[in-house]
Design an enzyme around this catalytic site. Sequence first.
Site, short mmCIF file in Angstrom:
data_model
loop_
_atom_site.label_atom_id
_atom_site.label_comp_id
_atom_site.label_asym_id
_atom_site.label_seq_id
_atom_site.Cartn_x
_atom_site.Cartn_y
_atom_site.Cartn_z
N ASP A 30 0.52 -1.04 0.24
CA ASP A 30 -0.34 0.10 -0.03
C ASP A 30 0.90 1.33 0.15
O ASP A 30 1.51 1.22 0.87
CB ASP A 30 -0.91 -0.20 0.97
CG ASP A 30 -1.81 0.81 1.22
OD1 ASP A 30 -2.29 1.37 -0.08
OD2 ASP A 30 -2.65 1.20 2.30
N ASN A 78 -11.30 -3.00 -6.04
CA ASN A 78 -10.15 -1.81 -6.47
C ASN A 78 -10.86 -1.22 -7.80
O ASN A 78 -9.87 -1.25 -8.70
CB ASN A 78 -8.48 -2.16 -6.51
CG ASN A 78 -7.65 -2.40 -5.47
OD1 ASN A 78 -6.97 -3.02 -5.48
ND2 ASN A 78 -7.89 -1.20 -4.69
#
Length: 252
Positions: A30, A78
């Site tokens: 991330d 996503n």
Amino acid sequence: MPSDPNTSMKSAASEGHRSSGPRHVAIIMDGNGRWAQARGRPRLFGHHAGARRVREIVECCPRFGVKYLTIFAFSTENWKRTQVEISGLMSLFRRYISKEMKALAAQNVRVRFIGDRLRLDAKLVQLMDDLEHETETNDGIHLTIALNYGGRDEVARATKRLAQDVADGRLLPEDVNEETLPRYLDTHVLPDPDLVIRTSGEARISNFLLWQSAYAEYEFIDTLWPDFSADELGRLCRKFGARDRRFGAVPS
């Protein structure tokens, strides 16, 4: 059905043990977007930097005794991002596989992909298949890439396959237990992760390896993924080795 790769972990769980280091490390990569924005660049610039970081981390795994590395590349959630970013990521995945295929094979890396491939474009799926085939006899580092992956989605898909086996008479309902379901998961040939790392300062698991990480150790660190280094991985592996993993037991 495949044999259970978690036998040694279950044996250790019965009495607890202090490990010298994690055998299987899973990473939620991330912070690519924030890394790029901090430099006044578009988010895709950060994703490209993050992809380059993967190679360094794969190469350093043997130094720390890590045999299995699983990375979270793209989640089922996503798809909510902008179409520009999604298209750029899919292009990046195709480019990464094409560019790294020969190098990964030469480095004795075994590559697998987990996740639902149905929503991915045919060219990307073909490249994924080619990379898995190209590296299927390698026995060095086992690199697993989670692409269009979600833990809940994985469990739902596994349950459907299990239910079909019950309906077809290949499995009895009374034989379904916590040892049965893992054989239907995408990760059925892998041991459960020992250590899960999330970069970027966020302290959540984001639907990653929900079943498999029941007894994993977690590290939530502030480093953004493009800045994550081999040295930091080594530090976290050494820290893991100092932990007393009792798996629900009490000290003897």
